[in-house]
Design a protein around this motif. Structure first.
Motif, PDB file in Angstrom:
ATOM      1  N   GLN A 221       0.896  -1.163   0.028  1.00  0.00           N
ATOM      2  CA  GLN A 221       0.119   0.365  -0.083  1.00  0.00           C
ATOM      3  C   GLN A 221       1.024   0.922  -0.458  1.00  0.00           C
ATOM      4  O   GLN A 221       1.841   1.341   0.465  1.00  0.00           O
ATOM      5  CB  GLN A 221      -0.904   0.142   1.212  1.00  0.00           C
ATOM      6  N   THR A 222      -0.076   2.797  -1.013  1.00  0.00           N
ATOM      7  CA  THR A 222       0.862   3.773  -0.332  1.00  0.00           C
ATOM      8  C   THR A 222       0.397   4.624   0.275  1.00  0.00           C
ATOM      9  O   THR A 222      -0.005   4.999   0.686  1.00  0.00           O
ATOM     10  CB  THR A 222       1.326   4.158  -1.940  1.00  0.00           C
TER      11      THR A 222
ATOM     12  N   GLN B  28      -7.850   6.689  -8.776  1.00  0.00           N
ATOM     13  CA  GLN B  28      -7.285   5.084  -8.009  1.00  0.00           C
ATOM     14  C   GLN B  28      -8.334   5.305  -6.406  1.00  0.00           C
ATOM     15  O   GLN B  28      -8.008   3.903  -5.742  1.00  0.00           O
ATOM     16  CB  GLN B  28      -5.755   5.163  -7.744  1.00  0.00           C
TER      17      GLN B  28
ATOM     18  N   CYS C 135      -7.499   6.944  -3.969  1.00  0.00           N
ATOM     19  CA  CYS C 135      -7.375   7.147  -2.811  1.00  0.00           C
ATOM     20  C   CYS C 135      -8.390   8.043  -1.342  1.00  0.00           C
ATOM     21  O   CYS C 135      -8.480   8.469  -1.591  1.00  0.00           O
ATOM     22  CB  CYS C 135      -5.566   7.349  -2.922  1.00  0.00           C
TER      23      CYS C 135
ATOM     24  N   SER D 167      -3.518   4.291  -0.173  1.00  0.00           N
ATOM     25  CA  SER D 167      -4.275   3.335  -0.365  1.00  0.00           C
ATOM     26  C   SER D 167      -5.773   2.668  -0.348  1.00  0.00           C
ATOM     27  O   SER D 167      -5.603   0.993  -0.804  1.00  0.00           O
ATOM     28  CB  SER D 167      -3.400   3.301  -1.942  1.00  0.00           C
TER      29      SER D 167
ATOM     30  N   ILE E 232      -2.210   9.875  -8.475  1.00  0.00           N
ATOM     31  CA  ILE E 232      -1.894  10.746  -6.689  1.00  0.00           C
ATOM     32  C   ILE E 232      -0.829  11.820  -6.856  1.00  0.00           C
ATOM     33  O   ILE E 232      -1.028  11.955  -5.709  1.00  0.00           O
ATOM     34  CB  ILE E 232      -0.981   8.950  -5.514  1.00  0.00           C
TER      35      ILE E 232
END
Length: 586
Positions: free
Chosen positions: A184-185, A219, A221, A243, A416
């Motif tokens: 995960q970011t 995405q 997020c 994320s 992102i």
């Protein structure tokens, strides 16, 4: 287009309504611009001299200085100047540049096209007014250049470069990027302005609001805002972009944010603020408890009541439509009970004596489950906490609307990387402008002023008495012989409204009678307070104190014997409670 020994340039052009279709039926395709137009044009520019400067051509026209031959076959089988013909022209460079300017200002392809149409007041010629498909092509080409792809490794490289550049430009670690063990970011942001709020704003150690929102980029997020309160509205303390909303991801995010906070984070509260207020998100609350175990975690009343309303309206619980308002009201009475005894009494009545609630064992069980966590949401259990009248995350709700409406213009970020860039630049600039307006006394809303600056019409000036200490006062109630003690240093009154630090009419009465500054209210008139807002906004103190002097001297003087402490007014959830208390004899 070609060249040779005898020619400098040879161009074979045809009408753009002859698209050389692959099939004989392509020209009949709906929306096709192909008409098999036979018009052509040939342009030949011949050489006038060889490499040695000699002219050996036998063409008499070259000798006369005419090296160009243009052969034009003007035989269009369609209208040339009609709206349908102009609609098919190539988009001009000027129109493309205009689109890029609009995209850099935050427009989407559709809103940029609307702006161009409005400026031109006509939309027939595609060269000057592109169609939506062309707008999207330019949009994706532009943002791929600046932010990489919409996802994948290339986008992460752009993001890492953006983080490094921002930190280098500010000579500080303001942004940190991490990929968790499960892929995960996590991005933690604490800009220079946010660090100044940590270091200079005293209330940041008392209470922090945390809330999140999604659907801001392609995405999806999650964006988490950490805010504290002030008369200028919410002040940012940090931003997290993740994320995922899992507990492990959020724990990593808060640890990452804590690693870039200044040494004086939360106004020198090394163990974190006294209170965190959130919605009822289990993963968020567990992550906060993991990183800040000494902070008290409170639940937002609005989200709690909203969750109960949704539970009542869920068809699987089989609550009769006519009974839902009653069940919500008795639960709401529990939430706003003023004492623990009242809370317990209302709980017993709800679960054991109320005829309507006893019809639904599932509701009784649900209330019992919520009651076990009453310390986190009950008003009776937070009366001794420094909440300053805040019982909801209304500051976060307002900040999220600002983020979506004024920063992203209700558009999704390209990826992102762009989402991070907008938080670092546009959100930072918005807060700078907001605080600068407060410092310059440029409030443009009378409603805003009246909300923070109540008129103490129910309190006579003769009812206010100053005690020996320069910050201690007593105020006699205008309706009965009840006295309230007020400490203007910390903005606390012993009345039901002001006991948690919220602004009340007794503080306002003291402020008006003694012409002193109370940092619970607006407008801000003291030089020290206005200069503090300016310093937080800009990071500098180059402006002379005379710049912040009020127009009429002597109205509100700076009291040097007290520290500056700021709080906000009652939020939306406590409006009903506060108004009922205002009407109650003190």
């Amino acid at each position: 287009m070609s060249s040779g020994l005898q020619t400098l340039l040879y161009v074979d052009l045809h009408c753009h309504h002859n698209t050389h279709p692959r099939s004989s039926t392509a020209d009949l395709k709906k929306g096709s611009k192909n008409t098999n137009c036979p018009s052509t044009m040939f342009v030949i520019i011949k050489r006038t001299a060889d490499c040695r400067g000699r002219n050996r051509s036998k063409d008499k026209h070259i000798g006369q200085g005419y090296p160009t031959i243009i052969t034009l076959k003007w035989d269009h089988n369609h209208e040339v100047a009609s709206a349908d013909a102009l609609r098919e022209r190539d988009v001009s460079d000027g129109a493309t540049e205009k689109l890029l300017e609009l995209y850099r200002s935050g427009h989407s392809p559709s809103s940029a096209l609307d702006t161009i149409k409005y400026d031109l007041q006509e939309a027939a010629d595609r060269a000057h007014c592109p169609d939506l498909q062309s707008c999207y092509r330019v949009f994706y080409k532009e943002f791929r250049t600046h932010y990489g792809d919409t996802g994948g490794a290339k986008m992460m490289l752009f993001l890492d470069k953006k983080v490094q550049d921002f930190n280098e430009n500010h000579n500080d670690e303001c942004v940190k990027l991490e990929t968790t063990c499960d892929g995960q970011t996590v991005i933690a942001i604490c800009t220079p302005l946010m660090k100044r709020v940590h270091s200079m704003w005293k209330i940041s150690k008392e209470m922090v609001f945390v809330d999140s929102s999604g659907n801001m980029d392609r995405q999806n997020c999650r964006v988490f805002l950490l805010l504290t309160h002030s008369p200028a509205g919410a002040l940012p303390l940090g931003v997290l972009i993740t994320s995922s909303e899992s507990e492990s991801t959020l724990t990593s995010a808060f640890k990452l944010l804590h690693s870039i906070l200044p040494e004086s984070a939360f106004f020198n509260a090394s163990n974190g603020p006294g209170i965190f207020m959130t919605d009822d998100c289990t993963s968020l609350r567990l992550a906060l408890h993991e990183v800040y175990p000494n902070s008290v975690l409170l639940l937002c009343h609005f989200h709690l009541l909203q969750a109960m309303w949704r539970w009542l309206w869920d068809s699987k619980h089989k609550i009769d439509k006519n009974d839902r308002p009653h069940l919500l009201n008795i639960f709401k009475a529990m939430v706003y009970a003023e004492t623990e005894d009242d809370l317990h009494s209302m709980f017993k009545r709800t679960t054991e004596a109320d005829a309507t609630s006893l019809k639904y064992p599932g509701f009784v069980a649900h209330v019992n489950e919520i009651y076990e966590r009453r310390v986190t949401w009950s008003l009776a259990h937070r009366k001794d906490l420094r909440t300053r009248g805040n019982n909801t995350t209304a500051y976060c709700e307002a900040a999220m609307r600002i983020l979506k409406d004024k920063i992203f213009y209700r558009l999704k970020a390209f990826n992102i990387c762009q989402l991070t860039d907008f938080v670092l630049t546009r959100l930072e600039n918005y807060n700078v402008r907001k605080l600068t307006d407060i410092a310059n006394n440029r409030l443009n809303s009378n409603n805003l002023i009246s909300r923070f600056y109540p008129c103490p019409k129910d309190v006579s000036p003769d009812a206010v008495t100053k005690l020996g200490n320069c910050q201690e006062y007593t105020v006699k109630s205008g309706r009965e012989n009840t006295y309230y003690n007020v400490n203007m240093d910390i903005g606390i009154c012993t009345c039901p409204i002001g006991r948690t630090g919220a602004p009340c009419k007794h503080q306002a009465a003291i402020m008006h009678k003694y012409s002193i500054e109370s940092s619970n209210f607006l407008p801000v008139q003291s030089v020290d307070m206005r200069k503090l807002f300016y310093t937080i906004a800009t990071g500098g103190d180059a402006i002379d104190d005379h710049w912040f002097q009020p127009l009429r001297s002597g109205i509100l003087q700076t009291d040097n014997c007290r520290n500056i402490s700021v709080s906000s007014p009652k939020d939306a959830s406590s409006t009903e409670e506060a108004s009922s208390l205002e009407g109650t004899p003190h």
